[in-house]
Design a protein around this motif. Structure first.
Motif: not given
Length: 276
Positions: A227-231, A244-251, A261-266
């Motif tokens: 199941l999907g959820g918040k990440s 970190v910025a590069q990895r956040l943008a890539q994912t 598992v895509a980041p939802d918020y920081v």
């Protein structure tokens, strides 16, 4: 192969009676022992691999039509990842299915031995999600086949072009005595969930996951819910902010952000947030 219908498409009706007949047919094939030999399992896995390599361009075109997924991303994140999983199953199939020694817990039986033998469950149902409509369908299908099960395959209805293509291709490559494809949305899935399966693998959201689990309980059917959820992402103040910025943008940009598992918020402190 038999002359029995191996794929129900969106042009077909799919009634409870047809679902029952379909599952009964696959269960009858399973009970003959057809799916148990490792040679059958290897054959199905190899043919599933062939489906991906033979139809790479058509699959990529369908993914573009459904999701505007570019060719490189379709190849890397849908086709090649699925091939890699199948190759892993093929490499380790004999090892994973071999009987394993087990302790003998009954005292007073000199020289006795025991072992754990892994048997297929029966007829599995695999229900896929739309964001990775190839990988999230065919990887669990490969797992079910590797384990020696018959399989009902339910592609993601929101990825209509990919669903239609797979409904056409899968019966041409796999043993249609032991596999079948059912296209459609909630009505078809509801009809399927009325049936008695021996295992259900569902990928999607929690709302439908609850429906799947509720249906499975009636027959004590084991279930995998992916199941999907918040990440959320936590960034410490001493982190390498550029990395970190590069990895956040890539994912986040991968698959247009539609990954479980895509980041939802920081979460971070104000100074780090400003720099990030």
């Amino acid at each position: 192969m038999t002359d029995t219908k191996a794929a129900f498409t969106l042009d077909d009706t799919f009634t409870s009676a047809e679902a029952t007949a379909l599952v009964d047919r696959l269960r009858s094939a399973f009970r003959t022992g057809r799916t148990k030999p490792l040679a059958w399992r290897r054959r199905q896995l190899t043919r599933l691999r062939d489906l991906l390599t033979d139809n790479r361009a058509a699959i990529a075109d369908a993914l573009y039509a459904d999701l505007r997924k570019n060719r490189a991303e379709a190849d890397a994140m849908e086709i090649e990842t699925t091939i890699a999983e199948i190759d892993d199953y093929l490499e380790h199939l004999e090892e994973w299915t071999a009987p394993q020694p087990a302790p003998v817990t009954v005292p007073g039986v000199p020289g006795s031995t025991a072992r754990t033998v892994l048997d297929p469950l029966g007829v599995a149902l695999v229900i896929a999600a739309w964001n990775y409509p190839v990988n999230l369908l065919l990887v669990p299908v490969a797992g079910a086949l590797a384990a020696g099960n018959a399989v009902v395959i339910k592609p993601a209805d929101y990825a209509a072009h990919t669903s239609a293509l797979l409904a056409e291709l899968l019966p041409a490559y796999l043993d249609t005595d032991a596999t079948a494809v059912v296209e459609g949305g909630a009505p078809e899935t509801t009809v399927l969930l009325e049936q008695h399966f021996d295992h259900i693998f569902y990928t999607g959201n929690g709302t439908v996951g609850r429906i799947v689990m509720t249906a499975a309980v009636k027959n004590l059917t084991p279930v995998v819910l992916e199941l999907g959820g918040k990440s959320p992402v936590f960034v410490d103040r001493d982190a390498d902010i550029a990395t970190v910025a590069q990895r956040l943008a890539q994912t986040k940009f991968a698959n247009a952000g539609q990954t479980c598992v895509a980041p939802d918020y920081v979460l971070t402190d104000p100074d780090t947030a400003a720099e990030l």
